[in-house]
Write an enzyme that holds these catalytic residues in place. Structure first.
Site, PDB file in Angstrom:
ATOM      1  N   ASP A 262       0.869  -1.169   0.000  1.00  0.00           N
ATOM      2  CA  ASP A 262       0.000   0.000   0.000  1.00  0.00           C
ATOM      3  C   ASP A 262       0.911   1.226   0.000  1.00  0.00           C
ATOM      4  O   ASP A 262       2.101   1.140   0.312  1.00  0.00           O
ATOM      5  CB  ASP A 262      -0.977   0.010   1.179  1.00  0.00           C
ATOM      6  CG  ASP A 262      -2.161   0.945   0.901  1.00  0.00           C
ATOM      7  OD1 ASP A 262      -2.066   1.781  -0.019  1.00  0.00           O
ATOM      8  OD2 ASP A 262      -3.185   0.853   1.607  1.00  0.00           O
TER       9      ASP A 262
HETATM   10  C1  BGC Z   1      -4.967   3.413  -0.069  1.00  0.00           C
HETATM   11  C2  BGC Z   1      -5.031   2.463  -1.246  1.00  0.00           C
HETATM   12  C3  BGC Z   1      -4.813   3.231  -2.524  1.00  0.00           C
HETATM   13  C4  BGC Z   1      -3.473   3.937  -2.444  1.00  0.00           C
HETATM   14  C5  BGC Z   1      -3.110   4.739  -3.672  1.00  0.00           C
HETATM   15  C6  BGC Z   1      -3.713   4.248  -0.089  1.00  0.00           C
HETATM   16  O1  BGC Z   1      -3.748   5.238   0.867  1.00  0.00           O
HETATM   17  O2  BGC Z   1      -5.063   2.705   1.130  1.00  0.00           O
HETATM   18  O3  BGC Z   1      -6.251   1.788  -1.255  1.00  0.00           O
HETATM   19  O4  BGC Z   1      -4.899   2.384  -3.621  1.00  0.00           O
HETATM   20  O5  BGC Z   1      -3.490   4.840  -1.347  1.00  0.00           O
HETATM   21  O6  BGC Z   1      -3.896   5.858  -3.781  1.00  0.00           O
END
Ligand code: BGC
Length: 744
Positions: A262
């Site tokens: 993530d």
């Molecule tokens: C989120 C993800 C997301 C990523 C990119 C993160 O903060 O938890 O679900 O895909 O950011 O934006």
């Protein structure tokens, strides 16, 4: 003869000095051969570059070899607008408005795998058109608490339902040569303290409740990438958790895809290297401000990793496994020359958005058949509430979108019914007037200078003068509602909506509440309101989808993908488990929130059944404008082994006056077990469409091997011999017929 021509061609090629196509570029070779060939041409630096970001959403590929950049995009419900290279702010493109599709809870509420396939195919086409290799979704974390701020991005509480819906979504997206990135693996069940939550979960609960959706996505769906969660599990971060990534995903499930962190979920090189992570994104997400000239070289999977290989801390062979996985992902997506071209904002996508939205809307209550709106009787409709006019595709975190357009409920109603019925609007309350996320603005001015008393007085007056009242309320995408990085603080509706609904119910008994949210809310006024509808966030076509159901053009057929609790007392996570847990500092002084999942496998209706509780609306519930009658269930074999398949058949008749769809649900109860087991568990369902008077013999199959529990000591599924009861009904609390069979 063929051989002769081939040798002439080879000779000609040699004479012209033409080099043979390298294996890694040769489409006739298998992906594994191409991956090996590419790997062996790469320098150590190129391998390191391949596995970490070069911008917010891209990784560089291998320019020297013509291996293109790998571009990711959020998110599960539409393709995110382009942001700047290093920042979250908008790049300012004018051609990146997308089709916003319904929230994933709405998709799950269709209980229709064909809708999931259509959704995946459509959103995948948009991602492909925008040249993205990886779509950061779907999200399938289990709905453990109604307070989780990201429930709207997920598919509800039941592992079987999630599995059935996620597989066609994955296949639909990937049919475009675009990879899904199934997230957030695993146990990312709340947003509060999301970086420090440490769920304490036993193996049985993990395998029975929290893993099946991911397993189905990996094995049946064939997902090409997974995203790890921010949270911890057994002392290590999920994005590089050796148990989750190495032992389970890549080990037990034999998965060959790439694990992507993530954004900003990596904290350290050695544990991330060892813990099964393949690609690092988003480190110092908001921290390119820390003065580094190139923060990407400082990623944990950049210079520090390279240095570790050079000084012998890590082996290149270990790195090669990560590189192979990322190359595989690249060959399956951006280097697949045969992938389709995709399309953006097509009529088909708009139609898909509308159809999925319509099929996901859940009619929760309809006393006196108040709905659908009958223009023969109803001449004047009062529409009240902020959610009738508020655009919701903007906001909520990384799933926020720049939709090409968005039809609000009020506009949808006016365009569908405006010629036949007088529609008057009153705001009722002012909730959230913001309409901006990362520089995308709705452009709506929702400010209203009037006091809450004035707004309410106007709404009550308008309601009293109408033949029928439609109150559009619920939540929105601002912090502490349906939004990332925050949980809700209560199940209650915000902005004094409970009192407003009570006042409207007094002013006009023909009141329908249309709740727009991605999670359950308390409804203390349930018995004072004849009609209640759960309408979710439905993307571009929100207003049109809702209007077609309210007008009766579409007969509602959605069913709840989660239990609609009356209060937090009915939620296992809150009653038995700890939420948000207790804070401590680990050995390095880092904050950790230990969160015991004491409720174990008793999540959702499993907890309701065990404790004989009465929720506001049960899991699987949803009404129709027609009625269905169930006959007696029969099973094709009364005895078998766990290797056998049992087919349960039940005649279902549409006994009403309009065509409609019913989701026939099969739950199974292990009558006698040596371990504590849920009263019943969903094991099958089938959605059928029936004309008035029509009967269908609905058959649902279940494998004996799917009826076991997970024995943590043996680390395997165990099906105990004995009697099982097949319970068939229209919700988890409305079982119409039963049949028994024995597993020997
Ligand atoms: C989120 C993800 C997301 C990523 C990119 C993160 O903060 O938890 O679900 O895909 O950011 O934006």
């Amino acid at each position: 003869m063929k051989k002769y021509f081939a040798s002439i061609l080879l000779a000609a090629a040699a004479m012209c000095g033409a080099a043979a196509t390298p294996v890694y570029l040769d489409d006739s070779k298998s992906i594994e051969e191409r991956v090996e060939d590419a790997l062996h041409r790469m320098t150590l630096r190129e391998k390191i570059n391949l596995i970490h970001a070069q911008s917010k959403f891209s990784a560089p590929g291998v320019p020297r070899l013509g291996i293109p950049e790998l571009w990711c995009t959020d998110g599960p419900m539409g393709v995110r607008p382009e942001v700047l290279w290093d920042e979250w702010e908008q790049a300012g493109w004018t051609n990146d408005s997308c089709t916003a599709f319904p929230s994933l809870t709405a998709l799950a509420a269709t209980w229709n795998p064909d809708m999931a396939q259509l959704y995946g195919k459509s959103i995948g086409e948009e991602a492909r058109y925008r040249n993205k290799s990886v779509l950061l979704g779907p999200g399938i974390n289990v709905y453990r608490t109604p307070l989780n701020g990201r429930n709207f991005e997920y598919m509800g509480e039941d592992p079987y339902l999630i599995s059935q819906m996620v597989v066609p979504y994955v296949k639909g997206v990937q049919s475009n040569g675009v990879s899904v990135c199934v997230k957030h693996f695993a146990l990312n069940n709340n947003e509060l303290n999301r970086h420090t939550s440490n769920p304490i979960v036993d193996d049985r609960t993990l395998y029975e409740i929290y893993l099946p959706g991911f397993k189905a996505a990996a094995q049946e769906g064939g997902a090409w990438s997974f995203m790890g969660g921010y949270n911890l599990f057994r002392g290590e971060h999920a994005s590089y958790n050796p148990i989750l990534m190495n032992d389970i995903l890549k080990g037990e499930w034999g998965w060959d895809g790439a694990v992507i962190s993530d954004w900003g979920a990596v904290h350290d090189t050695p544990t991330a290297v060892k813990g099964g992570l393949d690609m690092e994104f988003g480190s110092w997400t908001n921290g390119l401000t820390n003065g580094r000239s190139n923060a990407y070289d400082s990623y944990f999977f950049a210079d520090p990793y390279l240095k570790g290989i050079q000084d012998g801390t890590f082996t290149e062979e270990e790195l090669n496994d990560k590189v192979r996985r990322v190359l595989r992902l690249t060959f399956r997506t951006v280097m697949d020359r045969n992938r389709p071209f995709g399309s953006m904002n097509s009529d088909e996508h708009v139609a898909a958005c509308r159809e999925i939205g319509q099929e996901g809307i859940v009619l929760l209550q309809n006393k006196g058949d108040l709905l659908p709106i009958n223009p023969a009787k109803v001449k004047k409709v009062a529409v009240i509430g902020e959610n009738a006019i508020k655009m919701m595709t903007v906001g909520g975190g990384s799933s926020s979108l720049k939709a090409r357009y968005e039809v609000t409920p009020l506009d949808g109603l006016k365009s569908r019914l405006g010629d036949e019925v007088e529609i008057v609007y009153a705001r009722g309350y002012v909730g959230d007037t913001t309409g901006e996320y990362n520089g995308v603005i709705t452009g709506q001015d929702l400010t209203d200078p009037r006091s809450p008393e004035e707004l309410l007085a106007e709404a009550v007056k308008v309601a009293g003068d109408a033949d029928m009242v439609l109150f559009f309320g619920g939540l929105n995408k601002s912090n502490n509602q349906d939004a990332e990085d925050f949980d809700r603080v209560t199940m209650e509706l915000p902005y004094n909506q409970n009192a407003i609904i009570e006042a409207l119910a007094k002013a006009n008994s023909n009141l329908a509440v249309i709740n727009i949210s991605g999670t359950g809310v308390a409804m203390p006024w349930k018995d004072k309101v004849p009609a209640i509808m759960q309408a979710w966030y439905l993307g571009n076509e929100t207003g049109n989808s809702i209007a077609s159901v309210l007008a009766g053009d579409v007969n509602p057929s959605g069913k709840l993908p989660y239990t609609y609790y009356a209060s937090l007392d009915q939620v296992g996570a809150h009653k038995m488990g700890e939420y948000p847990g207790h804070r401590r500092l680990d050995d390095h002084g880092n904050e950790v929130w230990d969160m015991p999942y004491n409720e174990g496998i008793y999540v959702g209706y499993r907890f309701i059944d065990k404790n004989k509780l009465k929720p506001t609306f049960p899991f699987g519930h949803g009404l129709s404008y027609t009625k269905f009658k169930y006959g007696n269930a029969t099973v094709d074999r009364t005895e078998g082994t766990s290797d056998d398949v049992f087919t349960i058949t039940v005649p279902v008749t549409n006994v009403g006056k309009v065509k409609g769809k019913e989701v026939v649900q099969l739950y199974v109860n292990d009558v006698k077990s040596s371990v504590d087991r849920p009263v019943k568990e969903l094991k099958g369902f089938s959605k059928v469409e029936l004309a008035p008077g029509e009967t269908e013999q609905v058959s649902i199959t279940v494998k004996g091997s799917d009826l076991g529990y997970f024995d943590a000591d043996k680390h395997q599924w165990v099906v105990e011999p004995g009697v099982f009861e097949a319970l068939v009904g229209s919700s988890s609390a409305d079982i119409h017929t039963k049949a028994k069979f024995t597993i020997k």
